[in-house]
Motif scaffolding. Structure first.
Motif, PDB file in Angstrom:
ATOM      1  N   ASP A  21       0.810  -1.219   0.000  1.00  0.00           N
ATOM      2  CA  ASP A  21       0.000   0.000   0.000  1.00  0.00           C
ATOM      3  C   ASP A  21       0.843   1.269   0.000  1.00  0.00           C
ATOM      4  N   THR A  22       1.945   1.257   0.741  1.00  0.00           N
ATOM      5  CA  THR A  22       2.790   2.451   0.785  1.00  0.00           C
ATOM      6  C   THR A  22       3.373   2.763  -0.591  1.00  0.00           C
ATOM      7  N   MET A  23       3.793   1.717  -1.304  1.00  0.00           N
ATOM      8  CA  MET A  23       4.337   1.925  -2.648  1.00  0.00           C
ATOM      9  C   MET A  23       3.262   2.422  -3.609  1.00  0.00           C
ATOM     10  N   TRP A  24       2.044   1.858  -3.451  1.00  0.00           N
ATOM     11  CA  TRP A  24       0.946   2.323  -4.304  1.00  0.00           C
ATOM     12  C   TRP A  24       0.644   3.800  -4.031  1.00  0.00           C
ATOM     13  N   ALA A  25       0.710   4.199  -2.770  1.00  0.00           N
ATOM     14  CA  ALA A  25       0.464   5.603  -2.440  1.00  0.00           C
ATOM     15  C   ALA A  25       1.498   6.505  -3.105  1.00  0.00           C
ATOM     16  N   MET A  26       2.760   6.069  -3.081  1.00  0.00           N
ATOM     17  CA  MET A  26       3.809   6.838  -3.755  1.00  0.00           C
ATOM     18  C   MET A  26       3.550   6.898  -5.252  1.00  0.00           C
ATOM     19  N   TYR A  27       3.096   5.781  -5.799  1.00  0.00           N
ATOM     20  CA  TYR A  27       2.788   5.719  -7.235  1.00  0.00           C
ATOM     21  C   TYR A  27       1.719   6.742  -7.603  1.00  0.00           C
ATOM     22  N   TYR A  28       0.636   6.765  -6.810  1.00  0.00           N
ATOM     23  CA  TYR A  28      -0.460   7.691  -7.110  1.00  0.00           C
ATOM     24  C   TYR A  28      -0.020   9.144  -6.957  1.00  0.00           C
ATOM     25  N   LEU A  29       0.849   9.409  -5.975  1.00  0.00           N
ATOM     26  CA  LEU A  29       1.356  10.769  -5.815  1.00  0.00           C
ATOM     27  C   LEU A  29       2.175  11.185  -7.035  1.00  0.00           C
ATOM     28  N   LYS A  30       3.020  10.279  -7.506  1.00  0.00           N
ATOM     29  CA  LYS A  30       3.840  10.576  -8.685  1.00  0.00           C
ATOM     30  C   LYS A  30       2.973  10.773  -9.929  1.00  0.00           C
ATOM     31  N   LYS A  31       1.835  10.082  -9.953  1.00  0.00           N
ATOM     32  CA  LYS A  31       0.908  10.194 -11.091  1.00  0.00           C
ATOM     33  C   LYS A  31       0.039  11.439 -10.980  1.00  0.00           C
ATOM     34  N   GLY A  32       0.207  12.215  -9.919  1.00  0.00           N
ATOM     35  CA  GLY A  32      -0.620  13.401  -9.736  1.00  0.00           C
ATOM     36  C   GLY A  32      -2.031  13.078  -9.295  1.00  0.00           C
ATOM     37  N   LYS A  33      -2.180  11.970  -8.529  1.00  0.00           N
ATOM     38  CA  LYS A  33      -3.497  11.560  -8.040  1.00  0.00           C
ATOM     39  C   LYS A  33      -3.468  11.465  -6.506  1.00  0.00           C
ATOM     40  N   PRO A  34      -3.336  12.603  -5.841  1.00  0.00           N
ATOM     41  CA  PRO A  34      -3.214  12.580  -4.381  1.00  0.00           C
ATOM     42  C   PRO A  34      -4.469  12.039  -3.682  1.00  0.00           C
ATOM     43  N   GLU A  35      -5.638  12.223  -4.279  1.00  0.00           N
ATOM     44  CA  GLU A  35      -6.861  11.742  -3.653  1.00  0.00           C
ATOM     45  C   GLU A  35      -6.853  10.218  -3.524  1.00  0.00           C
ATOM     46  N   GLN A  36      -6.357   9.536  -4.577  1.00  0.00           N
ATOM     47  CA  GLN A  36      -6.279   8.079  -4.510  1.00  0.00           C
ATOM     48  C   GLN A  36      -5.243   7.630  -3.494  1.00  0.00           C
ATOM     49  N   ALA A  37      -4.128   8.365  -3.423  1.00  0.00           N
ATOM     50  CA  ALA A  37      -3.104   8.047  -2.424  1.00  0.00           C
ATOM     51  C   ALA A  37      -3.657   8.227  -1.011  1.00  0.00           C
ATOM     52  N   LEU A  38      -4.450   9.274  -0.817  1.00  0.00           N
ATOM     53  CA  LEU A  38      -5.041   9.537   0.489  1.00  0.00           C
ATOM     54  C   LEU A  38      -5.985   8.414   0.904  1.00  0.00           C
ATOM     55  N   ARG A  39      -6.885   8.037   0.007  1.00  0.00           N
ATOM     56  CA  ARG A  39      -7.865   6.992   0.328  1.00  0.00           C
ATOM     57  C   ARG A  39      -7.167   5.670   0.668  1.00  0.00           C
ATOM     58  N   LEU A  40      -6.190   5.310  -0.147  1.00  0.00           N
ATOM     59  CA  LEU A  40      -5.488   4.052   0.066  1.00  0.00           C
ATOM     60  C   LEU A  40      -4.759   4.046   1.403  1.00  0.00           C
ATOM     61  N   THR A  41      -4.087   5.144   1.726  1.00  0.00           N
ATOM     62  CA  THR A  41      -3.322   5.218   2.964  1.00  0.00           C
ATOM     63  C   THR A  41      -4.236   5.210   4.185  1.00  0.00           C
ATOM     64  N   GLN A  42      -5.368   5.870   4.090  1.00  0.00           N
ATOM     65  CA  GLN A  42      -6.318   5.868   5.210  1.00  0.00           C
ATOM     66  C   GLN A  42      -6.899   4.474   5.437  1.00  0.00           C
ATOM     67  N   LYS A  43      -7.217   3.764   4.371  1.00  0.00           N
ATOM     68  CA  LYS A  43      -7.706   2.392   4.518  1.00  0.00           C
ATOM     69  C   LYS A  43      -6.648   1.508   5.162  1.00  0.00           C
ATOM     70  N   HIS A  44      -5.400   1.691   4.744  1.00  0.00           N
ATOM     71  CA  HIS A  44      -4.297   0.911   5.310  1.00  0.00           C
ATOM     72  C   HIS A  44      -4.147   1.201   6.797  1.00  0.00           C
ATOM     73  N   LEU A  45      -4.226   2.478   7.163  1.00  0.00           N
ATOM     74  CA  LEU A  45      -4.125   2.860   8.571  1.00  0.00           C
ATOM     75  C   LEU A  45      -5.242   2.218   9.383  1.00  0.00           C
ATOM     76  N   TYR A  46      -6.455   2.243   8.859  1.00  0.00           N
ATOM     77  CA  TYR A  46      -7.603   1.668   9.565  1.00  0.00           C
ATOM     78  C   TYR A  46      -7.404   0.168   9.793  1.00  0.00           C
ATOM     79  N   GLN A  47      -6.882  -0.515   8.770  1.00  0.00           N
ATOM     80  CA  GLN A  47      -6.613  -1.949   8.904  1.00  0.00           C
ATOM     81  C   GLN A  47      -5.558  -2.206   9.979  1.00  0.00           C
ATOM     82  N   LEU A  48      -4.508  -1.395   9.976  1.00  0.00           N
ATOM     83  CA  LEU A  48      -3.433  -1.574  10.953  1.00  0.00           C
ATOM     84  C   LEU A  48      -3.926  -1.340  12.380  1.00  0.00           C
ATOM     85  N   VAL A  49      -4.750  -0.313  12.563  1.00  0.00           N
ATOM     86  CA  VAL A  49      -5.265  -0.018  13.899  1.00  0.00           C
ATOM     87  C   VAL A  49      -6.128  -1.173  14.405  1.00  0.00           C
TER      88      VAL A  49
END
Length: 296
Positions: free
Chosen positions: A133-161
């Motif tokens: 997930d962290t790599m995918w978030a970096m990928y989306y940021l590089k692609k200029g898609k911060p919203e997708q990076a945000l959603r993915l990272t928040q879902k990952h955080l929720y799973q970890l918690v």
């Protein structure tokens, strides 16, 4: 026409979550049989949807939590249906759900005492290499898609918690860590996590048990009162500042954090089990018991 062309409509993950949450939310005010009927109707409507099968299997776990009073009568049937659905998921070979289904089937086998079968299933799993997930978030940021990076990272955080809460609850089993002082530290950590991330605090009951083993009925009563406050409170939603828009939920007006069946089970436990007898001389404990009675 769909039948002739062997076409089967499927749902997206978001659509699956929305439909199942709607069924669970509506059914919590009714009976477990009504929820079962709605879930099975949904499966018949989308027979080829692996995501739906996987999530309905999880919904049967929710029934066990929401309707503990019915577990003795229906528990075996719910477990059997869950196992059937997970086996269907495994048979599809769907990469998104195969591993999760395998882990859960292993858990069922081990719980049933079929240890060799459970071990065989676990051995089928690939070695863990960490979440991408962290790599995918970096990928989306590089692609200029911060919203997708945000959603993915928040879902990952929720799973970890949630995984942290599960691990801490497991560690509070006296068979793993018998020292009550260490269990109290685990319970305090559970409480801090729940408060920090806006989740239901389930630490009151195990902290009460630890204080009882230490012979401190005052502290045990305080923990029980905190437990009753938590289970009788309005439903707790994750902190939106931390998890939204990555994690979505449908707020329900007037909904409580737990079901009346679960509260009845807690009330029956503290009223009937011998280990809680010393607490019945404590006014804080008695007030919490009355509050719990009023909620059911």
């Amino acid at each position: 026409m769909d039948t002739l062309l062997q076409f089967e409509q499927t749902l997206s993950d978001a659509e699956v979550a929305e439909k199942i949450n709607a069924i669970l939310g509506k059914g919590l005010q009714g009976k477990s049989a009504e929820i079962e009927a709605e879930l099975e109707k949904l499966l018949r409507e989308y027979p080829g949807c692996t995501a739906l099968q996987y999530n309905v299997a999880a919904a049967y776990d929710a029934l066990a939590v929401f309707f503990p009073d019915e577990w003795k009568e229906k528990g075996n049937g719910w477990r059997t249906r869950k196992r059937e659905l997970l086996e269907e998921v495994r048979s599809t070979g769907n990469a998104a759900y195969w591993q999760g289904a395998t882990v859960q089937l292993a858990g069922i086998a081990i719980s049933d005492g079929k240890l060799d079968k459970g071990a065989d299933l676990l051995n089928e799993l690939p070695e863990r290499i960490g979440s991408p997930d962290t790599m995918w978030a970096m990928y989306y940021l590089k692609k200029g898609k911060p919203e997708q990076a945000l959603r993915l990272t928040q879902k990952h955080l929720y799973q970890l918690v949630n995984q942290m809460q599960t691990c801490l609850a497991t560690l509070m089993n006296p068979k793993l860590i018998p020292e009550p002082e260490r269990q109290l530290k685990l319970g305090q950590t559970m409480q801090t996590i729940a408060q920090t991330f806006g989740l239901l605090d389930t630490s009151g009951a195990p902290r009460m048990e630890a204080w009882l083993r230490l012979g401190d009925t005052e502290k045990a009563a305080e923990c029980f009162a905190q437990c009753v406050d938590a289970v009788t409170s309005p439903v707790v939603y994750p902190d939106a500042d931390l998890f939204s828009p990555g994690v979505s939920w449908q707020k329900q007006k007037g909904a409580q954090a737990t079901t009346s069946s679960l509260r009845r089970m807690l009330l029956r436990s503290v009223s009937e089990e011998e280990q809680y007898r010393p607490l019945f001389e404590n006014t804080v404990f008695l007030a919490a018991v009355e509050k719990l009675k009023a909620s059911v």
